[in-house]
Scaffold this motif. Sequence first.
Motif, short mmCIF file in Angstrom:
data_model
loop_
_atom_site.label_atom_id
_atom_site.label_comp_id
_atom_site.label_asym_id
_atom_site.label_seq_id
_atom_site.Cartn_x
_atom_site.Cartn_y
_atom_site.Cartn_z
N SER A 296 -19.71 60.95 129.27
CA SER A 296 -20.85 61.15 130.12
C SER A 296 -22.32 61.40 129.46
O SER A 296 -23.32 61.61 130.02
N ASN A 297 -22.16 61.32 127.94
CA ASN A 297 -23.84 61.09 127.25
C ASN A 297 -24.05 59.60 127.20
O ASN A 297 -25.20 59.29 126.84
N TYR A 298 -23.29 58.63 127.65
CA TYR A 298 -23.71 57.29 127.79
C TYR A 298 -25.19 57.38 128.69
O TYR A 298 -25.47 57.87 129.61
N PRO A 299 -25.83 56.23 128.01
CA PRO A 299 -25.75 55.15 126.85
C PRO A 299 -26.40 55.96 125.67
O PRO A 299 -26.56 55.30 124.46
N SER A 300 -26.47 57.26 125.46
CA SER A 300 -27.26 57.99 124.53
C SER A 300 -26.06 57.89 123.22
O SER A 300 -24.90 58.23 123.22
N THR A 301 -26.69 57.72 121.98
CA THR A 301 -25.73 57.76 120.70
C THR A 301 -26.38 58.98 119.95
O THR A 301 -25.88 59.21 118.85
N ALA A 302 -27.05 59.73 120.37
CA ALA A 302 -27.80 60.79 119.77
C ALA A 302 -26.67 62.07 119.60
O ALA A 302 -26.03 62.30 120.57
N GLU A 303 -27.12 62.74 118.77
CA GLU A 303 -26.10 64.07 118.48
C GLU A 303 -26.47 64.93 119.72
O GLU A 303 -27.41 64.98 120.45
#
Lengths: 385, 385
Positions: A296-303
């Motif tokens: 569910s954090n898609y598309p983020s790749t951040a911490e």
Amino acid sequence: MKFKKNAVFFVALFVYSISIAQSNKSLEDFKPSLVNQQGKLFPQVNSERRVRASISAPEANKVQLDIGGVKYDMVKDDKGVWTGESAPQDEGFHYYQLNIDGASVPDPGTKYFYGAGRWGSGIEIPAVDQEFYTLKDVPHGLVSENIYFSKITNSFRRCFVYTPAGYEKDAKIRYPVLYLQHGSFEDETGWQTQGKANLILDNLIAAKKAIPMIIVMDNGYAYKPQSGEPNARPTSVFEEVVITEIIPMIDTKFRTIADREHRAIAGLSMGANQTMRIIMNNLDKFASYGGFSGTSNYPSTAEIDPATFLDGKFNDGAAFNKQIKVFWLGLGTKEPNPFPGSVGAFRKMLEKQGIKYVYYESEGTAHEWLTWRRSLHDFACRIFQ
Amino acid sequence: MKFKKNAVFFVALFVYSISIAQSNKSLEDFKPSLVNQQGKLFPQVNSERRVRASISAPEANKVQLDIGGVKYDMVKDDKGVWTGESAPQDEGFHYYQLNIDGASVPDPGTKYFYGAGRWGSGIEIPAVDQEFYTLKDVPHGLVSENIYFSKITNSFRRCFVYTPAGYEKDAKIRYPVLYLQHGSFEDETGWQTQGKANLILDNLIAAKKAIPMIIVMDNGYAYKPQSGEPNARPTSVFEEVVITEIIPMIDTKFRTIADREHRAIAGLSMGANQTMRIIMNNLDKFASYGGFSGTSNYPSTAEIDPATFLDGKFNDGAAFNKQIKVFWLGLGTKEPNPFPGSVGAFRKMLEKQGIKYVYYESEGTAHEWLTWRRSLHDFACRIFQ
């Protein structure tokens, strides 16, 4: 010296040219794809996993095979039949199309599948482990088309329901339920056609590797009826439809065990994202989760900050571990960005929180159906046990 | 006088030319076909029942709409989009395709249907009586895909099984069964997609016009495993598969009333021919028959001798009338030869023998699915009553 150097250079060039020519020549062990229409000889696949397409188009100027994001020129013979081959493809199922003088059309040789936002051609590249989704002479469950009217969306909707072999025999036995979702630009038909969910479960249940279960495959696109306002963005109400319409309908119509311990939810890509939100918002309804190539954090790749992510639902790792029976994530080793990064960031958060989860990798597959067939195969063995 | 005559002639020619031009101009009330893919604007149908297709093919030389046995040239605009229209079509469902520089391909705008020996495009022309097969907010039955292994053919086969709304509710209620067959170059998917058998029955049962029943839709092509002899003609074993494999499987898996009075068999075209033979050879298994656009004397239009036809099964009219509960025949008023002649010859024989039967005519339809939807609608109201 100079002459000798040149000679070496030309010999090297000559050898290199031969190897190019050889590498461009396909092995002539092509066979019709397993998802061709009955009796159709093309498209074909060879042992190098190249796809060969062929179509009669006597008056065409240019015909291309369009697969895996690459367009391969096809060549016309003296009868007007165009034939061409792709580079080797990954094992598993791929969507593709033909291009005839600029028109993108399905290949008339294949069956058709809904994906990439349209009904179109598909091809099946034999996989090293294809046994697990092969049609075999084991008891087969039924896949039922179930049409219903949704008051929330004010529209007819449809789900497919897998009931395991033997479901009809003993009217006293009740079954756990897996809610299983497709990805973006796909629909409720994906899991039992290109996904082969029914065959995977038939084989697993016959081998006693999975508990007999019901699988519900609905459509992840569900919107509030349009307000009529111009440019109003549609509001997704899929979670509401699942919780207040689909689950009660399934529990009424089918012999389910209607509690959270006997209900799992999983999805691929967009479906993984959606279903993670649904389970975390409805822990009274589901106890197990499968995220196939998505989080569910898609598309983020951040911490990820667990204090704020999904309203802090992952903040208390100990409580999470008590409530969730199976929390499962999977990814293909060849998935493109941002999937490795976003799933990676999610896993780091889980580990930081001390959350127990299963992580599965599908070797040599990208963001495609073999990754998800394998994911379902692994996940289905772990739930309801 | 001469001049006047010529003037009249030229005026008449002028008026005639205008009327030609007008009749070629389509009414601009085109709407997307009901069986288009989601979101696709083409193909469209207007109130004259013309079909308008459209496809982007910037580099093509010639694009045609191929429907009803006629190829209509399409015209390219400055953006490379080809558009063209057919003459008015009959009401109901039709298969069609596009031709792009000699390649026959499905229209990427439509859903796909199995017919004419291939998966291809279909279009739905609204019909005056379409209410009876329209998806409505009534209780819906399930259509289940049922995979089985046939020992007789040594192959996997598949049937679709309609169970009426409420089937799941009361495990004590048992139901009569209609075995319903497709025509030549069609398959087991035809009746619940282009045939709309499930919606027809949902609507009839909700209106209490038909008895809730199970419908089994299997594949009429069934052959003995090949002997390996070169040029050996395949031997059809469909009757054997129905009697010794399908019926026992259905009676085991579903809550049927497993006697002849509660079993009917019907089919369209080739299926009408097949199922007539099956019921007459197995009067202990079935008591009612529906022949939609077909009879077992096909393609002959000659007078039938009941003493020899089908081993004399129609020779004793009085015995026939005692055994058969419903014997039903139907035909579209626009069906091509030899159907009117062969069905006509068959009816003459029935009448000569004093055999009671129902005859139904579908107004304005040919050898196509609206004839068969209407046939099922009429037939289903008469059986198991």
